[in-house]
Design a protein around this motif. Sequence first.
Motif, PDB file in Angstrom:
ATOM      1  N   SER A   1       0.792  -1.260   0.012  1.00  0.00           N
ATOM      2  CA  SER A   1       0.097  -0.051  -0.064  1.00  0.00           C
ATOM      3  C   SER A   1       0.629   1.117   0.135  1.00  0.00           C
ATOM      4  O   SER A   1       1.891   1.411   0.934  1.00  0.00           O
ATOM      5  N   TYR A   2       0.597   2.095  -0.949  1.00  0.00           N
ATOM      6  CA  TYR A   2       1.377   3.208  -1.138  1.00  0.00           C
ATOM      7  C   TYR A   2       1.360   4.369  -0.095  1.00  0.00           C
ATOM      8  O   TYR A   2       0.027   4.799  -0.056  1.00  0.00           O
ATOM      9  N   ALA A   3       2.308   4.910   0.391  1.00  0.00           N
ATOM     10  CA  ALA A   3       2.333   6.154   1.327  1.00  0.00           C
ATOM     11  C   ALA A   3       0.986   6.069   2.278  1.00  0.00           C
ATOM     12  O   ALA A   3       0.424   7.036   2.354  1.00  0.00           O
ATOM     13  N   VAL A   4       1.126   5.137   2.884  1.00  0.00           N
ATOM     14  CA  VAL A   4      -0.203   5.061   4.099  1.00  0.00           C
ATOM     15  C   VAL A   4       0.385   5.460   5.507  1.00  0.00           C
ATOM     16  O   VAL A   4      -0.486   5.855   6.262  1.00  0.00           O
ATOM     17  N   HIS A   5       1.669   5.744   5.672  1.00  0.00           N
ATOM     18  CA  HIS A   5       2.045   5.916   7.300  1.00  0.00           C
ATOM     19  C   HIS A   5       2.032   7.707   7.046  1.00  0.00           C
ATOM     20  O   HIS A   5       2.517   8.417   6.083  1.00  0.00           O
ATOM     21  N   PRO A   6       2.333   7.993   8.324  1.00  0.00           N
ATOM     22  CA  PRO A   6       2.497   9.807   8.348  1.00  0.00           C
ATOM     23  C   PRO A   6       3.600  10.338   7.725  1.00  0.00           C
ATOM     24  O   PRO A   6       3.768  11.121   7.284  1.00  0.00           O
ATOM     25  N   ASP A   7       4.683   9.373   7.820  1.00  0.00           N
ATOM     26  CA  ASP A   7       5.923   9.884   7.038  1.00  0.00           C
ATOM     27  C   ASP A   7       6.141   9.444   5.716  1.00  0.00           C
ATOM     28  O   ASP A   7       7.157   9.501   5.094  1.00  0.00           O
ATOM     29  N   MET A   8       5.037   9.257   5.069  1.00  0.00           N
ATOM     30  CA  MET A   8       4.843   8.874   3.741  1.00  0.00           C
ATOM     31  C   MET A   8       5.615   7.381   3.295  1.00  0.00           C
ATOM     32  O   MET A   8       5.729   7.174   2.070  1.00  0.00           O
ATOM     33  N   CYS A   9       5.846   6.590   4.413  1.00  0.00           N
ATOM     34  CA  CYS A   9       6.521   5.303   3.934  1.00  0.00           C
ATOM     35  C   CYS A   9       5.197   4.519   3.599  1.00  0.00           C
ATOM     36  O   CYS A   9       3.896   4.561   3.899  1.00  0.00           O
ATOM     37  N   SER A  10       5.528   3.421   2.693  1.00  0.00           N
ATOM     38  CA  SER A  10       4.304   2.418   2.187  1.00  0.00           C
ATOM     39  C   SER A  10       4.607   1.341   3.116  1.00  0.00           C
ATOM     40  O   SER A  10       5.310   1.071   4.062  1.00  0.00           O
ATOM     41  N   HIS A  11       3.469   0.300   2.840  1.00  0.00           N
ATOM     42  CA  HIS A  11       3.539  -0.683   3.818  1.00  0.00           C
ATOM     43  C   HIS A  11       3.249  -2.191   3.056  1.00  0.00           C
ATOM     44  O   HIS A  11       2.698  -2.139   2.117  1.00  0.00           O
ATOM     45  N   SER A  12       3.934  -3.143   3.433  1.00  0.00           N
ATOM     46  CA  SER A  12       3.860  -4.475   2.596  1.00  0.00           C
ATOM     47  C   SER A  12       3.401  -5.342   3.414  1.00  0.00           C
ATOM     48  O   SER A  12       3.778  -5.600   4.404  1.00  0.00           O
ATOM     49  N   GLY A  13       2.682  -6.465   2.832  1.00  0.00           N
ATOM     50  CA  GLY A  13       2.390  -7.813   3.340  1.00  0.00           C
ATOM     51  C   GLY A  13       2.516  -9.072   2.520  1.00  0.00           C
ATOM     52  O   GLY A  13       2.680  -8.716   1.268  1.00  0.00           O
TER      53      GLY A  13
ATOM     54  N   GLY B   1      -5.612 -22.631   3.302  1.00  0.00           N
ATOM     55  CA  GLY B   1      -5.278 -22.064   4.744  1.00  0.00           C
ATOM     56  C   GLY B   1      -3.873 -21.323   4.606  1.00  0.00           C
ATOM     57  O   GLY B   1      -2.818 -21.724   3.934  1.00  0.00           O
ATOM     58  N   ALA B   2      -3.664 -20.384   5.259  1.00  0.00           N
ATOM     59  CA  ALA B   2      -2.526 -19.637   5.244  1.00  0.00           C
ATOM     60  C   ALA B   2      -1.395 -20.025   6.397  1.00  0.00           C
ATOM     61  O   ALA B   2      -1.821 -20.511   7.322  1.00  0.00           O
ATOM     62  N   VAL B   3      -0.279 -20.386   5.867  1.00  0.00           N
ATOM     63  CA  VAL B   3       0.624 -21.146   6.764  1.00  0.00           C
ATOM     64  C   VAL B   3       1.459 -19.934   7.108  1.00  0.00           C
ATOM     65  O   VAL B   3       2.167 -20.108   8.308  1.00  0.00           O
ATOM     66  N   TYR B   4       1.925 -18.824   6.316  1.00  0.00           N
ATOM     67  CA  TYR B   4       2.871 -17.951   6.868  1.00  0.00           C
ATOM     68  C   TYR B   4       2.159 -16.633   6.391  1.00  0.00           C
ATOM     69  O   TYR B   4       1.913 -16.182   5.236  1.00  0.00           O
ATOM     70  N   SER B   5       2.331 -15.582   7.225  1.00  0.00           N
ATOM     71  CA  SER B   5       1.992 -14.445   6.965  1.00  0.00           C
ATOM     72  C   SER B   5       2.797 -13.322   7.620  1.00  0.00           C
ATOM     73  O   SER B   5       3.226 -13.515   8.744  1.00  0.00           O
ATOM     74  N   SER B   6       2.949 -12.127   7.098  1.00  0.00           N
ATOM     75  CA  SER B   6       3.719 -11.056   7.784  1.00  0.00           C
ATOM     76  C   SER B   6       3.080  -9.686   7.095  1.00  0.00           C
ATOM     77  O   SER B   6       3.038  -9.658   5.849  1.00  0.00           O
ATOM     78  N   SER B   7       3.561  -8.542   7.997  1.00  0.00           N
ATOM     79  CA  SER B   7       3.084  -7.372   7.507  1.00  0.00           C
ATOM     80  C   SER B   7       3.873  -6.425   8.088  1.00  0.00           C
ATOM     81  O   SER B   7       4.247  -6.328   9.199  1.00  0.00           O
ATOM     82  N   CYS B   8       4.476  -5.546   7.164  1.00  0.00           N
ATOM     83  CA  CYS B   8       5.568  -4.460   7.787  1.00  0.00           C
ATOM     84  C   CYS B   8       5.549  -3.180   6.926  1.00  0.00           C
ATOM     85  O   CYS B   8       5.166  -3.134   5.864  1.00  0.00           O
ATOM     86  N   LYS B   9       6.121  -2.187   7.756  1.00  0.00           N
ATOM     87  CA  LYS B   9       6.399  -0.857   7.113  1.00  0.00           C
ATOM     88  C   LYS B   9       7.492  -0.910   6.237  1.00  0.00           C
ATOM     89  O   LYS B   9       8.425  -1.472   6.764  1.00  0.00           O
ATOM     90  N   GLN B  10       7.646  -0.316   4.934  1.00  0.00           N
ATOM     91  CA  GLN B  10       8.725  -0.390   4.459  1.00  0.00           C
ATOM     92  C   GLN B  10       9.684   0.729   4.968  1.00  0.00           C
ATOM     93  O   GLN B  10       9.348   1.639   5.466  1.00  0.00           O
ATOM     94  N   LYS B  11      10.905   0.347   4.932  1.00  0.00           N
ATOM     95  CA  LYS B  11      12.041   1.285   5.376  1.00  0.00           C
ATOM     96  C   LYS B  11      12.324   2.515   4.510  1.00  0.00           C
ATOM     97  O   LYS B  11      13.201   3.239   5.026  1.00  0.00           O
ATOM     98  N   LEU B  12      12.067   2.707   3.433  1.00  0.00           N
ATOM     99  CA  LEU B  12      12.447   3.861   2.710  1.00  0.00           C
ATOM    100  C   LEU B  12      11.049   4.279   1.920  1.00  0.00           C
ATOM    101  O   LEU B  12      10.121   3.675   1.675  1.00  0.00           O
ATOM    102  N   ASN B  13      11.074   5.677   1.583  1.00  0.00           N
ATOM    103  CA  ASN B  13      10.038   6.212   0.630  1.00  0.00           C
ATOM    104  C   ASN B  13      10.090   5.865  -0.598  1.00  0.00           C
ATOM    105  O   ASN B  13      11.300   5.761  -1.398  1.00  0.00           O
TER     106      ASN B  13
END
Length: 94
Positions: free
Chosen positions: A40-52, A60-72
């Motif tokens: 998801s593009y630029a969803v954080h207040p510092d304009m960083c994106s988010h990945s999942g 059934g889901a065996v593995y899942s992860s969600s994190c903020k991207q480290k760069l703009n």
Amino acid sequence: NPDTDDYKKLVHVIQYLRGTQELTLMIKPSDHPNWWVDSSYAVHPDMCSHSGIVMMLGKGAVYSSSCKQKLNTKSSTEAELVGIDDTIGQVLWT
């Protein structure tokens, strides 16, 4: 900074969980895993994106992860590429 919309979503999730306690998680394995990565593009207040990332093994889901991207990034396409780059290590390791 959660707002009233976030509270309504939380109430909806809690109602769903309380109403489906009798359901069981079933995983039906298959021959190979399927991976999905999205950003998801630029969803954080510092304009960083988010990945999942999600790995499905049959049903059934065996593995899942969600994190903020480290760069703009400059665009949603670039955010998708950064998301793939951030998660490809887990895919290859698995």
